[in-house]
Motif scaffolding. Structure first.
Motif, PDB file in Angstrom:
ATOM      1  N   LEU A 184       4.100 104.283-107.509  1.00  0.00           N
ATOM      2  CA  LEU A 184       5.221 103.814-106.716  1.00  0.00           C
ATOM      3  C   LEU A 184       6.153 103.005-107.610  1.00  0.00           C
ATOM      4  N   ILE A 185       7.420 103.396-107.623  1.00  0.00           N
ATOM      5  CA  ILE A 185       8.453 102.601-108.284  1.00  0.00           C
ATOM      6  C   ILE A 185       9.595 102.451-107.285  1.00  0.00           C
ATOM      7  N   PRO A 186      10.319 101.328-107.355  1.00  0.00           N
ATOM      8  CA  PRO A 186      11.421 101.148-106.396  1.00  0.00           C
ATOM      9  C   PRO A 186      12.533 102.167-106.595  1.00  0.00           C
ATOM     10  N   ARG A 187      12.737 102.609-107.830  1.00  0.00           N
ATOM     11  CA  ARG A 187      13.751 103.635-108.057  1.00  0.00           C
ATOM     12  C   ARG A 187      13.062 104.989-108.108  1.00  0.00           C
ATOM     13  N   ILE A 192       8.809 100.772-113.930  1.00  0.00           N
ATOM     14  CA  ILE A 192       7.402 100.505-114.235  1.00  0.00           C
ATOM     15  C   ILE A 192       6.620 100.522-112.921  1.00  0.00           C
ATOM     16  N   VAL A 194       4.581  99.924-109.763  1.00  0.00           N
ATOM     17  CA  VAL A 194       4.137  98.785-108.963  1.00  0.00           C
ATOM     18  C   VAL A 194       2.651  98.990-108.627  1.00  0.00           C
ATOM     19  N   LYS A 260       7.248  89.877-110.833  1.00  0.00           N
ATOM     20  CA  LYS A 260       8.600  90.387-110.595  1.00  0.00           C
ATOM     21  C   LYS A 260       8.600  91.838-110.118  1.00  0.00           C
ATOM     22  N   ARG A 261       7.476  92.530-110.279  1.00  0.00           N
ATOM     23  CA  ARG A 261       7.470  93.944-109.898  1.00  0.00           C
ATOM     24  C   ARG A 261       6.834  94.204-108.540  1.00  0.00           C
ATOM     25  N   VAL A 265       0.426  91.379-101.396  1.00  0.00           N
ATOM     26  CA  VAL A 265       0.344  92.046-100.096  1.00  0.00           C
ATOM     27  C   VAL A 265       0.824  93.491-100.209  1.00  0.00           C
ATOM     28  N   TYR A 266       1.970  93.655-100.845  1.00  0.00           N
ATOM     29  CA  TYR A 266       2.558  94.992-100.934  1.00  0.00           C
ATOM     30  C   TYR A 266       1.689  95.909-101.796  1.00  0.00           C
ATOM     31  N   LYS A 269      -1.381  97.134 -99.941  1.00  0.00           N
ATOM     32  CA  LYS A 269      -1.086  98.197 -98.964  1.00  0.00           C
ATOM     33  C   LYS A 269      -0.814  99.525 -99.672  1.00  0.00           C
ATOM     34  N   ILE A 270      -0.027  99.455-100.729  1.00  0.00           N
ATOM     35  CA  ILE A 270       0.417 100.690-101.382  1.00  0.00           C
ATOM     36  C   ILE A 270      -0.736 101.397-102.095  1.00  0.00           C
ATOM     37  N   VAL A 273      -2.058 103.716 -99.635  1.00  0.00           N
ATOM     38  CA  VAL A 273      -1.113 104.810 -99.355  1.00  0.00           C
ATOM     39  C   VAL A 273      -1.165 105.857-100.468  1.00  0.00           C
ATOM     40  N   ARG A 277      -2.449 109.884-100.569  1.00  0.00           N
ATOM     41  CA  ARG A 277      -1.516 110.961-100.925  1.00  0.00           C
ATOM     42  C   ARG A 277      -1.981 111.710-102.174  1.00  0.00           C
TER      43      ARG A 277
ATOM     44  N   HIS B 626      10.112 102.754 -99.079  1.00  0.00           N
ATOM     45  CA  HIS B 626      11.131 103.249-100.008  1.00  0.00           C
ATOM     46  C   HIS B 626      12.266 103.897 -99.217  1.00  0.00           C
ATOM     47  N   ASN B 664      17.987  97.287-104.473  1.00  0.00           N
ATOM     48  CA  ASN B 664      17.036  96.749-105.451  1.00  0.00           C
ATOM     49  C   ASN B 664      17.523  95.630-106.361  1.00  0.00           C
ATOM     50  N   ILE B 668      15.506  87.481-110.691  1.00  0.00           N
ATOM     51  CA  ILE B 668      14.210  86.883-110.372  1.00  0.00           C
ATOM     52  C   ILE B 668      13.970  85.716-111.335  1.00  0.00           C
ATOM     53  N   ARG B 684      17.130  96.254-111.340  1.00  0.00           N
ATOM     54  CA  ARG B 684      17.103  97.671-111.019  1.00  0.00           C
ATOM     55  C   ARG B 684      18.409  98.186-110.441  1.00  0.00           C
ATOM     56  N   ASP B 690      18.649 108.441-108.172  1.00  0.00           N
ATOM     57  CA  ASP B 690      18.583 107.650-106.938  1.00  0.00           C
ATOM     58  C   ASP B 690      19.718 107.981-105.975  1.00  0.00           C
ATOM     59  N   PRO B 744      11.642  98.116-101.353  1.00  0.00           N
ATOM     60  CA  PRO B 744      10.487  98.676-100.643  1.00  0.00           C
ATOM     61  C   PRO B 744       9.549  97.621-100.040  1.00  0.00           C
TER      62      PRO B 744
END
Ligand SMILES: Cc1cc2nc3c(=O)[nH]c(=O)nc-3n(C[C@H](O)[C@H](O)[C@H](O)COP(=O)(O)OP(=O)(O)OC[C@H]3O[C@@H](n4cnc5c(N)ncnc54)[C@H](O)[C@@H]3O)c2cc1C
Lengths: 290, 755
Positions: A184-187, A192, A194, A260-261, A265-266, A269-270, A273, A277, B626, B664, B668, B684, B690, B744
């Motif tokens: 999982l990455i935000p983009r 990098i 998560v 920072k990444r 908690v997140y 959970k992930i 997930v 998958r 996401h 995003n 920080i 980001r 994206d 996310p």
């Protein structure tokens, strides 16, 4: 960024000798996509750099005992073009292939990814789930160890002075087996992990899981194996209950930090997930592989 | 889109930009590309602390190092008076500007410049930095604007008294300024409302993210004349700042604009130039300084983060009867957040009888905020446009229809100034409804969101020269750095007026000595104001050519017309002489009075405001949080698209940046106030994969004050995206995200009901 000496030997023996003889801090250079950047920002220094890309046998992927032997200087782009390797170990290759961009792919090696020892390294979980081993050479000869024996914590590995990794060994695959890696990455790229998760499965002819291995990245200082998750899959066809157990086991196995990444908690959970998958993808692939 | 469009020869076409070939082949010279013989390399020592008193700086060891030619600190710069210059929302204080460029008695953020060195090599300069000993007394710091307003918060400026209050406070605080706008009576207005939405929102500071880090080369000759090469959003602005901060007459400084690799407001102000100039004057040698990306993040201006409270009320039929907003904006280390813009732009698109907005400019221990595309408006719009979406959903009115019911039109009074002139807001909304994307069915976990936005658009001082060459070509000299394709637009407008081919016109961006003053490239003013100067200068050249033709024909200049690049005799003389082409007239210029040059200098007034309405479809992964942007449609009143590709480019670029802001981007900080993500890996911004293709709708409602109807287009596209995405997420998952970025972890927490 300062380095006193740069060497590019053409054999393993010469590399061993150079590393053994080096005064001060000697470092192996593979793709350099971690090393050079860390030197530039002053996080690492090196008096001697030993580039291993001119050692011909370390640039090869070959078959070995029904499995594969991968040289430590092979790049992600080269692995991706090796159809046989991709067919047998799609999860290992997809972890490797996620590293960076097209440009980075032309250089990034699995050995660099492993020895750099980032908890979030994308290439490592699938290797561990695969039961891969590495050959290490050094002043005292060579030895083989499981991949998970190398990283010991963020930025630290178990290699002794003068030692380096020469090969990865992936075992022979039984029929109906395959693997998968997800992160999982935000983009969508250039980021990098998560959380990263690899699942390696073997099924019987009827589609029931007979062996499984699950490994999580970026949720602890080193990759975490999830034996309870693997156990939950064995003997099932990955029905909903088995997947629920897998997800719960993956979340329970996490020991993440807030940074920072991502948050604790997140990430927890992930992990569940992604485990679910990745298991489904590996299962589909395994069913299709005779 | 306009039916009554007159046929133009060049306007509205999409020719290749004059600067294009050099840019795609790598020949274009950006700031860091200037190198000179004998050049010294400058390096900057930056504060490792978020807040500290400088007890002493010992530079003796650095100065003694072989190869070091200059070491400077704040003591090498004049102290400037604490006074505010300029008007209203754009006022500035050079004492603060100067101290931001190099600290005096305190450092106010990690990355604040403390000293600089110039040496014969980068390695020696680096070593010299490590030999400078700064004795700091570390002070408590504050990063968040709301915490900075607390009575016991550490004070950045120990004597700062809030400006703008009717009764000034007696005690100093971190609130630099307070302001308020009021129209009607909101208290009474809310009594008439059937439905009221009241909610708080926060946004994070975000960086402009231009690809080119700041860099400068400065050279001073023995007679004290200094030349500066740098990319900026205004070479005249750089000259003014260097003059004030270093203490030099304007005439001794010449600034040559380099190509600019993005600015978005962040290069309106210089950072390195006064340091390089000071050191080049001390050494009489060229000094070059470049920032790393980390320097850019740690020390140059992002736009503000904010905390806002919005209250809007409407009657059942969807008429908004009252609105209120409180806006707390983070200024960074020195006063000057764009909070005033936030107060004005927030409710600007709507005709609301009772409005009150008020806000605070709050200093915090982070880099001083700089302009970023429509400064202040996107922040305020995130809050207001989210509240309007909620209001529409409560009223059971389509969000586009709610906006249509309340949209400003020409003549609507504004709550902060004069009535609105020509605005095409209604048209942007109606165009969205007609767009095919409006009716595409959505799948599970998908949602559609809408939002609109406002930006004033700028005019201001510009001048331009059009030189007619004897081979029938023309050179255009303008004074605004070309950030978004403006040279192409200038060439198109000049070609249109002169009646010659586009590729016969060559535009350049002149240095500070080649033209009179030009205001910055910013505020979406260039194609409007500088474009107007270029049109007037071309018309001046045409007037001159008509006179030359009249002289050759021996008739009155009034009896000459100019059509398609030819002087033709008119009136009684019509048909009596063969028309003369621009080339023929130029070829005989020596005979008729010398070189033909048109010039214009003006202060462009009455720019038309920019309004845009956006529609976005998202898909939310309910397990990971996401958000994927599926499709995006931006509709905007663009006045007249001189070069439509660059108008579309502005719209798409603003949306892309807005999506990053929405999803995003954030700074920080660790507990010591140090930035943890000063690079593009962890700060980001969106990458190509994206984003979907961004569809654009250009509405052309010409602005009467401009000869071709140009309206500024560069800023309003970044105003609606954050709210549009938030509203789409709400449509997809039924949860309202009230804090940016909607990353996310936050979306997943909202789904789980944790937030
Ligand atoms: C833009 C960018 C994006 C990136 N994205 C990702 C990503 O998505 N996921 C990810 O996991 N990583 C990412 N990385 C990090 C990096 O690319 C990978 O870790 C890569 O696999 C490192 O391989 P390399 O060959 O370049 O290693 P190098 O930089 O050459 O070496 C890394 C470290 O390992 C040591 N080393 C190398 N080879 C050996 C060996 N054979 N034996 C012993 N020690 C050795 C080196 O001394 C050094 O300390 C990214 C890097 C960049 C610059």
């Amino acid at each position: 960024m300062k380095a006193q000496q740069y060497e590019a030997p053409d054999s393993i023996d010469k590399a061993v000798a150079l590393l053994a003889a080096a005064k001060g801090q000697a470092r192996v250079l593979a793709g350099g996509t971690d090393l050079l950047i860390q030197m530039r920002v002053g996080r690492l220094s090196a008096d001697t750099i030993v580039d291993i890309k001119c050692i011909a046998e370390l640039r090869k992927i070959s078959r070995e005992d029904g499995g594969f032997k991968i040289g430590a200087a092979v790049s992600g782009a080269e692995a991706d073009e090796h159809a046989e390797l991709v067919a047998h170990w799609p999860g290992v290759v997809e972890g490797w292939e996620l590293i960076g961009s097209t440009q980075i792919q032309g250089r990034a090696t699995l050995a660099g990814n492993l020895c750099n020892a980032s908890p979030a390294a994308d290439g490592v979980p699938a290797l561990i789930a695969a039961g891969a081993q590495v050959t290490i050479v050094g002043p005292n000869g060579s030895r083989k160890v499981p991949v998970e024996a190398i990283p010991t914590g963020p930025g630290r590995n178990s290699l002794a002075k003068g030692e380096f990794v020469t090969y990865f060994h992936l075992p022979k695959r039984p029929p109906h087996s395959s693997d998968a890696y997800l992160r999982l990455i935000p983009r969508t790229e250039m980021d990098i992990a998560v959380v990263g998760c690899a699942v390696n499965l073997t099924l019987d002819a009827g589609g029931t899981c007979t062996a499984a291995s699950v490994a999580l990245g970026a949720v602890a200082p080193t990759v975490v194996k999830v034996p309870d998750g693997a156990k939950a899959l064995i003997g099932t066809k990955l029905d909903a209950a088995a997947l629920d157990k897998l997800a719960a086991a993956a979340s329970a196995a996490c020991k993440p930090i807030d940074d920072k990444r991502g948050t604790v908690v997140y990430r927890t959970k992930i992990a569940g997930v992604l485990a679910r998958r990745a298991a489904l993808i590996a299962y589909e692939r395994a069913r299709k592989r005779a | 889109m306009t039916a009554e469009r007159k046929e133009f020869r060049w306007i509205g076409k999409r020719p290749v930009r004059p600067d294009g070939v050099d840019k795609v082949t790598g020949r274009a010279q950006f700031s860091a590309d200037f190198n000179m013989p004998g050049q010294l390399i400058g390096k900057v020592l930056r504060s490792p602390h978020a807040h500290a008193r400088i007890k002493s700086i010992d530079t003796s060891k650095a100065k003694a190092l072989a190869g070091v030619k200059a070491v400077i600190t704040g003591a090498d710069f004049p102290s400037l008076p604490d006074e505010w210059v300029g008007a209203g929302r754009v006022e500035g204080n050079f004492k603060y500007f100067s101290e931001n460029i190099i600290a005096r008695d305190k450092v106010l953020y990690e990355g604040h410049t403390v000293a600089a060195v110039a040496a014969v090599s980068a390695a020696i300069a680096e070593e010299a930095l490590s030999l400078i000993k700064v004795d700091y007394e570390v002070l408590p710091h504050v990063i968040d604007p709301v915490e900075a307003m607390a009575p016991d918060a550490p004070l950045l400026h120990e004597k700062m008294i809030t400006r703008g209050m009717k009764t000034p406070p007696t005690k100093p605080s971190n609130v630099a300024k307070w302001a308020e706008f009021l129209m009607g009576d909101p208290v009474e207005g809310f009594k008439k409302a059937d439905v009221i939405v009241e909610r708080s929102y926060t946004t994070k500071a975000v960086h402009q993210g231009y690809i080119e880090p700041h860099a400068v080369a400065a050279s001073t000759s023995a007679d004290g004349q200094t030349v500066v090469w740098c990319s900026s959003q205004g070479q005249y602005q750089v000259r003014t700042w260097v003059s004030k901060i270093v203490g030099l007459p304007l005439s001794s400084i010449r600034v040559i604009p380099a190509e600019i690799g993005g600015g978005f407001g962040g290069k309106l102000i210089p950072y390195l130039e006064p340091l390089a100039v000071r050191m080049s004057r001390l050494t009489n040698r060229p000094v070059k300084i470049t920032m790393s990306r980390e320097d850019v993040f740690r020390a140059t201006g992002p736009t503000s983060g904010a905390a806002m409270k919005i209250k809007v009320g409407a009657t059942k039929d969807g008429k908004i009867v009252a609105a209120e907003g409180e806006f707390i904006f983070q200024a960074g280390a020195y006063p000057g957040s764009p909070f005033m813009n936030g107060l004005m732009c927030s409710f600007a698109p709507y005709a609301i009888p009772n409005v009150r907005t008020w806000g605070y400019d709050v200093v915090t221990n982070r880099p001083k905020a700089a302009a970023y595309r429509a400064p202040g408006s996107p922040i305020a719009a995130y809050a207001v446009e989210s509240a309007l979406d909620e209001l529409a959903k409560k009223l059971n009115i389509h969000p586009v229809d709610l906006r249509l019911k309340n949209a400003i039109v020409e003549g609507t009074p504004s709550y902060f100034g004069p009535k609105f002139g020509s605005v095409g807001f209604v048209e942007t909304l109606e165009a969205l409804k007609k767009h095919p994307n409006y009716n595409i069915p959505l799948g599970p976990n998908q949602g559609r969101g809408f939002a609109s936005g406002f930006w004033f658009n700028g005019g201001g001082e510009s001048c331009a020269t059009v030189n007619i060459n004897d081979d029938g070509t023309a050179s255009v000299i303008e004074g605004n750095p070309d950030i978004g394709g403006s040279r192409a637009s200038m060439a198109i407008m000049a070609a249109e007026v002169l009646g010659i081919d586009y590729d016969k016109v060559r535009p350049i961006v002149g240095d500070t000595a080649s033209l009179g003053f030009n205001h910055v490239t910013g505020g979406s003013r260039v194609t409007f104001a500088t474009g107007m100067a270029v049109v007037r200068a071309a018309e001046d050249a045409v007037r001159e050519m008509k006179e030359r033709a009249a002289m050759l024909w021996d008739i009155s200049p009034d009896a000459v017309t100019w059509e398609d690049g030819f002087a033709r005799p008119a009136g009684d003389n019509a048909g009596k002489h063969e028309p003369l082409s621009l080339k023929q007239i130029a070829g005989q210029a020596a005979k008729t009075g010398g070189p033909i040059c048109g010039h214009a200098s003006l202060n462009a007034q009455a720019p038309g405001p920019g309004l845009g309405s956006h529609m976005v479809d998202v898909e939310v992964d309910p397990e990971t949080g996401h958000v994927k942007i599926l499709r995006y449609t931006a509709s905007q009143d663009v006045g007249r698209a001189i070069h439509p590709s660059y108008v579309e480019g502005q719209m798409q670029g603003g949306v892309a940046q807005g999506i990053g802001w929405a999803l995003n981007e954030e700074y920080i900080y660790d507990k010591n106030g140090r930035l943890e993500n000063p690079g593009f890996l962890d700060y980001r911004m969106p990458v190509c994969s994206d984003l979907p293709f961004i569809d654009t709708i250009m509405i052309e409602k010409p602005v009467p004050s401009h000869p071709f109807g140009v309206r500024g287009v560069g800023e309003v596209p970044i105003v609606p995206p954050m709210a549009a995405v938030a509203n789409a997420i709400h449509s997809a998952i039924g949860k309202r995200l009230t804090s940016l970025p909607m990353s996310p972890p936050k979306v997943r927490a909202a789904i789980d009901g944790d937030a």
